[in-house]
Design an enzyme around this catalytic site. Structure first.
Site, PDB file in Angstrom:
ATOM      1  N   GLY A 224     -20.835  50.360   4.551  1.00  0.00           N
ATOM      2  CA  GLY A 224     -19.847  49.540   4.684  1.00  0.00           C
ATOM      3  C   GLY A 224     -19.139  49.021   5.731  1.00  0.00           C
ATOM      4  O   GLY A 224     -18.664  48.193   6.004  1.00  0.00           O
ATOM      5  N   HIS A 250     -17.248  38.173  -3.394  1.00  0.00           N
ATOM      6  CA  HIS A 250     -17.519  39.718  -3.809  1.00  0.00           C
ATOM      7  C   HIS A 250     -18.067  39.648  -5.142  1.00  0.00           C
ATOM      8  O   HIS A 250     -17.211  40.067  -5.884  1.00  0.00           O
ATOM      9  CB  HIS A 250     -16.074  40.638  -3.361  1.00  0.00           C
ATOM     10  CG  HIS A 250     -16.561  41.859  -3.416  1.00  0.00           C
ATOM     11  ND1 HIS A 250     -15.612  42.829  -3.657  1.00  0.00           N
ATOM     12  CD2 HIS A 250     -17.845  42.836  -3.184  1.00  0.00           C
ATOM     13  CE1 HIS A 250     -16.023  43.945  -3.342  1.00  0.00           C
ATOM     14  NE2 HIS A 250     -17.350  43.918  -3.158  1.00  0.00           N
ATOM     15  N   CYS A 274     -15.456  48.996  -9.238  1.00  0.00           N
ATOM     16  CA  CYS A 274     -15.095  48.607 -10.361  1.00  0.00           C
ATOM     17  C   CYS A 274     -15.903  47.860 -11.416  1.00  0.00           C
ATOM     18  O   CYS A 274     -15.407  47.141 -12.213  1.00  0.00           O
ATOM     19  CB  CYS A 274     -13.846  47.784  -9.987  1.00  0.00           C
ATOM     20  SG  CYS A 274     -12.319  48.601  -9.042  1.00  0.00           S
ATOM     21  N   GLY A 275     -17.189  48.038 -11.105  1.00  0.00           N
ATOM     22  CA  GLY A 275     -18.204  47.630 -12.372  1.00  0.00           C
ATOM     23  C   GLY A 275     -19.069  46.378 -11.868  1.00  0.00           C
ATOM     24  O   GLY A 275     -19.811  46.018 -12.797  1.00  0.00           O
ATOM     25  N   LYS A 276     -19.385  46.007 -10.577  1.00  0.00           N
ATOM     26  CA  LYS A 276     -20.376  44.876 -10.339  1.00  0.00           C
ATOM     27  C   LYS A 276     -21.758  45.213 -10.567  1.00  0.00           C
ATOM     28  O   LYS A 276     -22.402  44.826 -11.273  1.00  0.00           O
ATOM     29  CB  LYS A 276     -20.048  44.606  -8.731  1.00  0.00           C
ATOM     30  CG  LYS A 276     -18.838  43.635  -8.552  1.00  0.00           C
ATOM     31  CD  LYS A 276     -18.839  43.166  -7.116  1.00  0.00           C
ATOM     32  CE  LYS A 276     -18.870  44.296  -6.154  1.00  0.00           C
ATOM     33  NZ  LYS A 276     -17.640  45.364  -6.096  1.00  0.00           N
ATOM     34  N   ASP A 291     -23.416  42.231  -5.550  1.00  0.00           N
ATOM     35  CA  ASP A 291     -22.253  42.508  -4.820  1.00  0.00           C
ATOM     36  C   ASP A 291     -21.589  41.341  -4.072  1.00  0.00           C
ATOM     37  O   ASP A 291     -20.513  41.142  -3.690  1.00  0.00           O
ATOM     38  CB  ASP A 291     -22.828  43.611  -3.596  1.00  0.00           C
ATOM     39  CG  ASP A 291     -21.380  44.220  -2.853  1.00  0.00           C
ATOM     40  OD1 ASP A 291     -20.687  44.459  -3.495  1.00  0.00           O
ATOM     41  OD2 ASP A 291     -21.504  44.505  -1.481  1.00  0.00           O
ATOM     42  N   ALA A 388     -20.806  58.593  -2.825  1.00  0.00           N
ATOM     43  CA  ALA A 388     -22.277  58.739  -2.267  1.00  0.00           C
ATOM     44  C   ALA A 388     -23.011  57.551  -2.860  1.00  0.00           C
ATOM     45  O   ALA A 388     -22.829  57.020  -4.294  1.00  0.00           O
ATOM     46  CB  ALA A 388     -23.002  59.982  -2.980  1.00  0.00           C
TER      47      ALA A 388
END
Ligand code: GTP
Ligand code: SPV
Ligand code: MN
Length: 625
Positions: A224, A250, A274-276, A291, A388
């Site tokens: 990231g 995003h 959060c759930g994508k 993403d 991870a």
């Protein structure tokens, strides 16, 4: 191009590397590469084109150098980031701005000259003793309006290998564009390594130069912070999109199927962790992306393209029941990079929540690990990190949608916003119209922080469009761009908000991991005018009977009316408090917040106040039906 410049590259490039660069006929690019070869001073330079051989070279080299280690399953490797380098570092990530520019108080920035000086100080000779890799990729499908060519310079084989899995190759895209300076540039160095992890994390920086479209990343490995085309590019893209009239978001992209041949595409913005990915991977549906998406108006419709062609997904809790497709990819031979989980001496892997028996010792993100190992504060070190991840190509997945590489993207039927909200929003609702959705759902999103960024977890944060970490223009303009984007679209997609994370007063989740399948099916029906709704002050919600039917048909669960009431009761005071918080932020921190935003927030307050006067503070769906 002067003689000096080519002679340095001639001396450092392995094989026909210099010819590969020259064949692109781009003086700007040649100068850039020369500048950083001179400045970072690698021992040698390896230039990759679009050939499989170059990809193989990078992967082999990652293993040879120990940045990745082979695992038991063929094609799988493990990479470790250092114990302090397990997530995005927001504090060290800054926009480099000239004195006359201002992005507002909500974005982290520093003086451009000073920032450039600092990061170039870190980069000086940083690659001595190492090889520099020059890589070309393309954001979005190639040969398309969405395409943005990118060059990555890095001394990390892990970063290079990850990009090969996550992005489309772009050497030929550069060739087509010729002599341009309009491409994204990423300069990365992991810096000095100790046991193959970045040693000088105090000198970790992610500095974004919007003017030259360059991002510098130093002394870090976590993807990231390092993989240029991921979140570093998103920051450049938001700025470019604002100049050119499109959106960089995003967002995951998925196609939802009614089982009778109808297929509808949805985009969903959820903050990190959060759930994508979970929403893009629903059983029976198809994935386009998980993403980052670019949104453009094409022939009167709103189209979206996945910027990537792979997944960098959270591995925590991946299990055969909730994530069968990912589980399969992680349990069979194929190209996969795993990061920051436990490995034993035989090359087996263990992550959090995988229900396997954990060995007493092994290697994990903290180095040599034993069951009783503690961190500096005396807290036990878990066997794997919460953040991870696995890296896998979308082309390896059985649920890949056919639209991934459409040059025109896929046409959206709806846009969904969602965050970690334990208290306020119902599981699913639809906005009254575009502006209502943009303002009261997207621009008003709040979410509790997660392990995907460094710092405390579970803190409620303002998270507009789930994109605040990447916004690179004044926030008011960003919101205005969204408000304006509907102009010229014939049938604008409806906007929805979901909340997977509602909790009861004892802190237990009110809905299970699979409930999102029902919310998404309901959204699909609604987008195709197949279900009616109940109008509430904060938008349209589903009718009980429709959800009961969907819970039965999709999950074979009995959804009781009591559950429905608990989940869909409108909490007026909590909603009003939230709007007050949001209004305060836009008033005090966003000097260019559009008037239309305040108008929509005020209209929302008025609706809530008037409903409160009639029905009280807690309004059940039946009261409104
Ligand atoms: P990034 O890759 O960081 O952008 O995250 P993401 O948005 O793709 O999130 P992801 O789908 O990987 O979900 C993150 C975590 O949230 C996972 O570890 C899940 O266990 C958890 N999660 C996802 N969906 C649900 C849900 O419906 N309910 C609950 N309670 N947890 C969920
Ligand atoms: C996120 O944090 O939103 C991710 C992982 O998807 S990262 O690559 O760190 O951005
Ligand atoms: Mn994800």
């Amino acid at each position: 191009m002067s003689e000096v410049q080519t002679s340095l590259l001639e001396q450092k490039c392995v094989g026909n590397g210099l010819e590969k660069i020259k064949a692109l006929n781009n003086v700007h690019l040649l100068n850039l590469i020369h500048k950083y070869v001179e400045h970072c001073n690698p021992d040698s330079v390896y230039v990759c084109d679009d050939s499989d051989e170059d990809k193989q070279y990078i992967r082999n080299r990652a293993i040879e150098l120990g940045e990745e280690r082979q695992l038991k399953l063929e094609g799988h490797t493990i990479h470790y980031d250092g114990p302090k380098d397990q997530a995005r570092d927001k504090a060290a990530t800054k926009y480099l701005l000239k004195p006359d520019t201002d992005l507002g108080a909500s974005l982290n920035s520093t003086d451009r000259e000073e920032g450039l000086k600092e990061v170039h100080g870190f980069l000086k000779d940083i690659m001595a003793g190492k090889q520099l890799y020059v890589l070309f990729f393309c954001l979005g499908p190639t040969n398309s309006e969405f395409s943005i060519p990118c060059v990555q310079l890095t001394d990390s084989t892990y970063v290079a290998h990850s990009e090969y899995i996550l992005y489309r190759r772009g050497y030929n895209e550069f060739k087509k564009k010729g002599n341009t300076s309009d491409y994204f540039k990423f300069i990365h160095s992991a810096g000095a390594l100790e046991n193959n992890v970045s040693k000088n994390v105090d000198k970790r920086r992610v500095y974004i130069d919007l003017e030259d479209q360059i991002v510098y990343s130093t002394n870090t490995q976590y993807a990231g912070n390092t993989v240029g085309l991921k979140k570093l590019a998103l920051r450049l893209a938001i700025n470019k999109a604002s100049r050119e009239g499109w959106l960089a978001e995003h967002m995951m992209l998925t196609s939802i199927h009614d089982g009778k041949g109808r297929k509808s595409y949805f985009a969903g913005a959820f903050p990190s962790a959060c759930g994508k990915t979970s929403t893009a991977m629903l059983p029976g549906e198809k994935i386009v992306g998980d993403d980052i998406a670019y949104l453009r108006k094409i022939n009167g419709s709103l189209n979206a393209a996945n910027v990537e062609s792979g997944i960098f997904g959270i591995i925590r809790d991946v299990n055969p029941d909730d994530d069968p497709i990912i589980w399969n990819a992680l349990s069979n031979p194929g190209e996969v990079i795993l990061s920051n989980i436990l490995t034993d001496s035989k090359g087996n892997v263990f992550w959090l929540g995988d229900d396997r028996e954990i060995p007493d010792k092994g290697i994990n993100f903290s180095g040599e690990w034993t069951k009783d190992k503690k961190d500096a504060k005396g807290n036990p070190i878990p066997h794997a990190h919460k953040n991870a991840r696995y890296t896998v190509s979308l082309y390896a997945l059985e649920n890949l949608d056919s639209g991934l590489d459409n040059p025109e993207g896929v046409q959206l039927s709806g846009i969904i916003y969602g965050g970690r909200d334990s208290e306020i929003w119902p599981p699913v609702r639809q906005a009254f119209d575009w502006a209502h959705g943009v303002v009261t759902m997207g621009a008003s999103l709040e979410s509790e922080t997660t392990a995907a960024t460094l710092g405390q977890e579970g803190v409620r944060q303002f998270s507009p469009m789930a994109n605040l970490d990447f916004v690179s223009i004044p926030l008011g303009r960003y919101i205005q761009n969204h408000l304006d984007f509907v102009n010229g679209i014939d049938n604008p997609p409806a906007i929805y908000a979901v909340n997977y994370f509602l909790k009861d007063s004892d802190g237990r989740f009110l809905t299970g991991m699979h409930a999102k399948r029902v919310w998404i099916k309901w959204i699909e029906l609604r987008a195709n005018n197949d279900v009616e709704v109940i109008e509430t002050p904060i938008g349209f919600i589903p009718k009980y009977e429709d959800l009961r039917g969907l819970f039965k048909s999709v999950l074979n669960q009995d959804y009781t009316e009591a559950q429905y009431i608990e989940q869909f009761t409108i909490k007026v005071a909590a909603n009003l408090d939230k709007i007050a918080r949001i209004k305060e932020i836009y008033t005090s921190k966003v000097p260019d917040a559009p008037k239309a935003l305040f108008d929509a927030l005020d209209a929302q307050v008025e609706k809530l106040n008037s409903a409160q006067a009639t029905y009280g503070d807690m309004i059940t769906p039946q009261q409104l039906a």
